[in-house]
Design a protein around this motif. Structure first.
Motif, PDB file in Angstrom:
ATOM      1  N   THR A 242     -14.903   6.645  -4.687  1.00 51.22           N
ATOM      2  CA  THR A 242     -14.985   5.957  -3.404  1.00 51.22           C
ATOM      3  C   THR A 242     -15.007   7.010  -2.309  1.00 51.22           C
ATOM      4  N   ILE A 243     -16.036   6.947  -1.447  1.00 53.13           N
ATOM      5  CA  ILE A 243     -16.148   7.879  -0.332  1.00 53.13           C
ATOM      6  C   ILE A 243     -16.063   7.077   0.956  1.00 53.13           C
ATOM      7  N   GLN A 244     -15.092   7.412   1.789  1.00 47.22           N
ATOM      8  CA  GLN A 244     -14.946   6.784   3.101  1.00 47.22           C
ATOM      9  C   GLN A 244     -15.210   7.851   4.140  1.00 47.22           C
ATOM     10  N   ASN A 245     -16.208   7.626   4.981  1.00 40.28           N
ATOM     11  CA  ASN A 245     -16.599   8.631   5.957  1.00 40.28           C
ATOM     12  C   ASN A 245     -16.855   7.942   7.283  1.00 40.28           C
TER      13      ASN A 245
ATOM     14  N   ARG B 135      -7.894  11.841  -3.108  1.00 42.32           N
ATOM     15  CA  ARG B 135      -6.847  11.368  -4.010  1.00 42.32           C
ATOM     16  C   ARG B 135      -7.427  11.108  -5.393  1.00 42.32           C
ATOM     17  N   PHE B 136      -6.707  11.578  -6.405  1.00 40.05           N
ATOM     18  CA  PHE B 136      -7.048  11.337  -7.811  1.00 40.05           C
ATOM     19  C   PHE B 136      -5.972  10.422  -8.374  1.00 40.05           C
ATOM     20  N   GLN B 137      -6.362   9.226  -8.818  1.00 41.59           N
ATOM     21  CA  GLN B 137      -5.394   8.279  -9.336  1.00 41.59           C
ATOM     22  C   GLN B 137      -5.289   8.370 -10.855  1.00 41.59           C
TER      23      GLN B 137
ATOM     24  N   VAL C 133     -11.219   8.175  -7.993  1.00 39.59           N
ATOM     25  CA  VAL C 133     -11.138   9.296  -7.062  1.00 39.59           C
ATOM     26  C   VAL C 133     -11.565   8.801  -5.691  1.00 39.59           C
ATOM     27  N   GLY C 134     -10.788   9.139  -4.689  1.00 36.89           N
ATOM     28  CA  GLY C 134     -11.132   8.775  -3.326  1.00 36.89           C
ATOM     29  C   GLY C 134     -11.291  10.009  -2.468  1.00 36.89           C
ATOM     30  N   ILE C 135     -12.371  10.075  -1.722  1.00 33.29           N
ATOM     31  CA  ILE C 135     -12.585  11.129  -0.738  1.00 33.29           C
ATOM     32  C   ILE C 135     -12.573  10.435   0.618  1.00 33.29           C
ATOM     33  N   GLY C 136     -11.631  10.822   1.464  1.00 38.24           N
ATOM     34  CA  GLY C 136     -11.495  10.181   2.764  1.00 38.24           C
ATOM     35  C   GLY C 136     -10.745   8.867   2.713  1.00 38.24           C
ATOM     36  N   THR C 137     -10.184   8.530   1.561  1.00 37.44           N
ATOM     37  CA  THR C 137      -9.397   7.308   1.404  1.00 37.44           C
ATOM     38  C   THR C 137      -8.272   7.558   0.409  1.00 37.44           C
ATOM     39  N   THR C 138      -7.163   6.867   0.590  1.00 34.35           N
ATOM     40  CA  THR C 138      -6.047   6.982  -0.348  1.00 34.35           C
ATOM     41  C   THR C 138      -5.972   5.781  -1.283  1.00 34.35           C
ATOM     42  N   SER C 139      -6.959   4.881  -1.190  1.00 38.18           N
ATOM     43  CA  SER C 139      -6.951   3.714  -2.078  1.00 38.18           C
ATOM     44  C   SER C 139      -8.343   3.464  -2.659  1.00 38.18           C
TER      45      SER C 139
END
Length: 64
Positions: free
Chosen positions: A46-49, A27-29, A34-40
């Motif tokens: 932010t990388i959520q893995n 997601r690009f806000q 920018v979130g990879i693996g997260t929508t917030s």
């Protein structure tokens, strides 16, 4: 994969998603986060893995 603009939602994000499952993978806000693996994403990146595997190659950092 697909791209969709979420106009009308808070921060008007742009999502990259899996077409088959409609799952957002990045997601690009509007505020630049920018979130990879997260929508917030709470930061510029932010990388959520869930697998705890993130690989970075040839990283160069410049501070001013």
């Amino acid at each position: 994969m697909g791209i969709k603009y979420q106009g009308g939602q808070s921060s008007n994000p742009i999502d990259i998603f899996r077409y088959q499952t409609n799952e957002t993978v990045a997601r690009f806000q509007e505020n630049g986060n920018v979130g990879i693996g997260t929508t917030s994403p709470g930061e510029k990146l932010t990388i959520q893995n869930d697998n705890s595997i993130v690989k970075f190659d040839n990283i160069q950092t410049t501070f001013s």
